[in-house]
Design a protein around this motif. Structure first.
Motif, PDB file in Angstrom:
ATOM      1  N   PHE A 260      23.049   4.770 148.124  1.00 57.59           N
ATOM      2  CA  PHE A 260      24.338   4.671 148.814  1.00 57.59           C
ATOM      3  C   PHE A 260      24.790   6.056 149.273  1.00 57.59           C
ATOM      4  CE2 PHE A 260      28.966   4.790 148.893  1.00 57.59           C
ATOM      5  CZ  PHE A 260      29.268   3.674 149.664  1.00 57.59           C
ATOM      6  N   LEU A 261      24.700   7.048 148.389  1.00 61.44           N
ATOM      7  CA  LEU A 261      25.112   8.409 148.743  1.00 61.44           C
ATOM      8  C   LEU A 261      24.218   8.967 149.847  1.00 61.44           C
ATOM      9  CD1 LEU A 261      25.823   9.905 145.197  1.00 61.44           C
ATOM     10  CD2 LEU A 261      27.497   9.211 146.923  1.00 61.44           C
ATOM     11  N   GLN A 265      25.982   9.731 153.444  1.00 58.35           N
ATOM     12  CA  GLN A 265      26.326  11.132 153.197  1.00 58.35           C
ATOM     13  C   GLN A 265      27.142  11.727 154.333  1.00 58.35           C
ATOM     14  OE1 GLN A 265      22.763  13.889 153.804  1.00 58.35           O
ATOM     15  NE2 GLN A 265      21.733  11.940 153.420  1.00 58.35           N
ATOM     16  N   GLY A 266      26.849  11.328 155.580  1.00 54.99           N
ATOM     17  CA  GLY A 266      27.591  11.871 156.717  1.00 54.99           C
ATOM     18  C   GLY A 266      29.049  11.465 156.710  1.00 54.99           C
ATOM     19  N   SER A 267      29.354  10.304 156.111  1.00 55.42           N
ATOM     20  CA  SER A 267      30.733   9.810 156.055  1.00 55.42           C
ATOM     21  C   SER A 267      31.465  10.302 154.819  1.00 55.42           C
ATOM     22  CB  SER A 267      30.735   8.271 156.063  1.00 55.42           C
ATOM     23  OG  SER A 267      30.065   7.759 157.197  1.00 55.42           O
ATOM     24  N   LEU A 268      30.729  10.656 153.758  1.00 57.71           N
ATOM     25  CA  LEU A 268      31.356  11.025 152.498  1.00 57.71           C
ATOM     26  C   LEU A 268      31.601  12.518 152.368  1.00 57.71           C
ATOM     27  CD1 LEU A 268      29.255   8.695 150.134  1.00 57.71           C
ATOM     28  CD2 LEU A 268      31.589   8.314 150.958  1.00 57.71           C
ATOM     29  N   PHE A 269      30.705  13.330 152.945  1.00 61.00           N
ATOM     30  CA  PHE A 269      30.847  14.779 152.862  1.00 61.00           C
ATOM     31  C   PHE A 269      30.044  15.411 153.993  1.00 61.00           C
ATOM     32  CE2 PHE A 269      27.912  13.080 149.681  1.00 61.00           C
ATOM     33  CZ  PHE A 269      26.692  13.557 150.149  1.00 61.00           C
ATOM     34  N   THR A 270      30.121  16.741 154.092  1.00 63.56           N
ATOM     35  CA  THR A 270      29.373  17.454 155.130  1.00 63.56           C
ATOM     36  C   THR A 270      28.003  17.834 154.580  1.00 63.56           C
ATOM     37  OG1 THR A 270      31.434  18.347 156.029  1.00 63.56           O
ATOM     38  CG2 THR A 270      29.368  19.417 156.701  1.00 63.56           C
ATOM     39  N   PRO A 271      26.957  17.133 155.012  1.00 59.79           N
ATOM     40  CA  PRO A 271      25.644  17.396 154.429  1.00 59.79           C
ATOM     41  C   PRO A 271      24.977  18.631 155.030  1.00 59.79           C
ATOM     42  CG  PRO A 271      25.483  15.654 156.065  1.00 59.79           C
ATOM     43  CD  PRO A 271      26.942  16.042 155.989  1.00 59.79           C
ATOM     44  N   ASN A 272      24.176  19.314 154.224  1.00 67.54           N
ATOM     45  CA  ASN A 272      23.311  20.385 154.711  1.00 67.54           C
ATOM     46  C   ASN A 272      21.914  20.142 154.154  1.00 67.54           C
ATOM     47  OD1 ASN A 272      23.249  21.414 151.991  1.00 67.54           O
ATOM     48  ND2 ASN A 272      25.220  22.412 152.399  1.00 67.54           N
ATOM     49  N   CYS A 273      20.982  20.991 154.470  1.00 67.55           N
ATOM     50  CA  CYS A 273      19.598  20.750 154.055  1.00 67.55           C
ATOM     51  C   CYS A 273      19.440  20.744 152.533  1.00 67.55           C
ATOM     52  CB  CYS A 273      18.668  21.791 154.681  1.00 67.55           C
ATOM     53  SG  CYS A 273      18.324  21.497 156.435  1.00 67.55           S
ATOM     54  N   ASP A 274      20.215  21.581 151.833  1.00 67.33           N
ATOM     55  CA  ASP A 274      20.121  21.602 150.367  1.00 67.33           C
ATOM     56  C   ASP A 274      20.589  20.279 149.780  1.00 67.33           C
ATOM     57  OD1 ASP A 274      19.107  24.151 150.324  1.00 67.33           O
ATOM     58  OD2 ASP A 274      21.079  25.115 150.114  1.00 67.33           O
ATOM     59  N   ILE A 275      21.731  19.788 150.274  1.00 69.40           N
ATOM     60  CA  ILE A 275      22.255  18.519 149.771  1.00 69.40           C
ATOM     61  C   ILE A 275      21.308  17.381 150.114  1.00 69.40           C
ATOM     62  CG2 ILE A 275      24.115  16.831 150.009  1.00 69.40           C
ATOM     63  CD1 ILE A 275      26.044  19.136 150.437  1.00 69.40           C
TER      64      ILE A 275
END
Length: 356
Positions: A260-261, A265-275
């Protein structure tokens, strides 16, 4: 999906993720992590899952002879677990190498994975409802909990599981990406996000939310009834199914949360390559844990199911000890007859035991 699509995971549900016009993450570390983690673990699951569930099917068919609704559901649950097991060698190879098995097997094995997932939880739900009827509505259960009804509901359950698995078969295909072939989901380009979201939400709802609500309702009513009756036999009757349900949540909930996360992820937080990389590893680990679940039910039967232990002991005495100790056939034959006599047709009719 366009050329900006990057496939990060070599997993059975293999969802593709499109990050638009942003520079895609390479995902090399996650690939190496999967290549080291998945093959040895999948191999162990194949060995123990195949052996354990085949023994469960043997006991239910040969010794129990499927004389109750519970037996029917336990048999189908073992078949669901075997569906996972049969596909694992392919996914283990794919974790290290390219997909070399062709598009037909890509679609079939993706469908088998989903079919095993949905049918497994559906039969756990049926086992829970079976306990609910047997304990809370005992009079009604005498008429409803028959082998005929168990067979009918099992057929309907498989049909529903197949229908739920159809999108996995339709949208999975092989594709050459960079220098390797992949087997993953490719949704229509005009509605990719909606398909991905609905796919994961359906798995989360049918695989976690619905069974959890049914379990809470059923066992709250069962506990009330048991507290009033204080019947030790009925308390033992609930233990096996309760453990099957609990272990399902222990092994599958982390995967549902991580998937789910990962998807939202794009809707829940600002993703980057590490995340993104951490979420990829989380899915790889949690999905491997969920695969181990197909080995767990036979272990539960062995520790909780008294009849199962007796039947299993009788089987080994007759078919294993017979080859190792040819001079003592009377011992294992006598044991088998004694165990078989503990479950008669008359007791099957009013069975409220664990089924094993």
């Amino acid at each position: 999906m366009g050329n900006d699509t990057t496939d990060f995971t070599d997993l059975p549900y293999t969802t593709e993720f499109d990050y638009g016009y942003s520079t895609p993450c390479m995902g090399t570390e996650e690939k190496h992590f999967a290549a080291k983690l998945l093959p040895p673990l999948y191999s162990l699951v194949v060995i123990f899952g195949l052996t354990g569930n085949m023994l469960v099917i043997l006991i239910l068919v040969k010794y129990k002879r499927l004389k109750s609704m519970t037996d029917i559901y336990l048999l189908n649950l073992a078949i669901s677990d075997l569906l996972f097991v049969f596909s694992l060698p392919f996914w283990a190879y794919y974790a290290v190498h390219d997909w070399i098995f062709g598009e037909a097997l890509c679609r079939i094995l993706s469908g088998v994975y989903l079919l095993g997932f949905y049918s497994g939880i559906f039969f756990i739900i049926l086992l829970t409802l079976d306990r609910y009827l047997a304990i809370v509505h005992a009079v009604f259960a005498l008429k409803a909990r028959t082998v005929a009804y168990g067979t009918l509901t099992s057929i309907v359950t498989w049909v529903v599981a197949v229908l739920a698995s159809v999108p996995g078969i339709v949208f999975h295909k092989t594709q050459k990406e960079s220098s390797r072939y992949t087997c993953s989901a490719h949704y229509p380009s005009d509605s990719t996000i909606n398909w991905k979201y609905s796919f994961i939400l359906k798995m989360n709802i049918l695989g976690l939310i619905v069974p959890m609500l049914i379990m809470i309702f059923s066992y709250s009513q069962i506990l009330k009834t048991l507290l009033r009756s204080k019947c030790e036999k009925k308390q033992k009757a609930v233990r096996l199914i309760f453990l099957i349900m609990i272990f399902y949540f222990i092994f599958w909930t982390p995967f549902h949360i991580s998937s789910f996360l990962h998807t939202f992820q794009g809707s829940l937080f600002t993703p980057n390559c590490d995340i993104k990389g951490q979420l990829e590893k989380a899915i790889q680990v949690t999905e491997t844990i969920s695969m181990i679940h197909c080995c767990i039910n036979p272990v539960i039967y062995a520790f909780v199911g008294e009849k199962f232990r007796k039947y299993l002991h009788a089987f080994f005495r007759k078919h294993v000890a017979a080859h190792l100790c040819r001079k003592c056939p009377s011992l294992y034959q006598e044991k088998l007859e004694r165990v078989s006599s503990t479950f008669t047709a008359s007791t099957a009719e009013h069975d409220i035991s664990t089924g094993l």
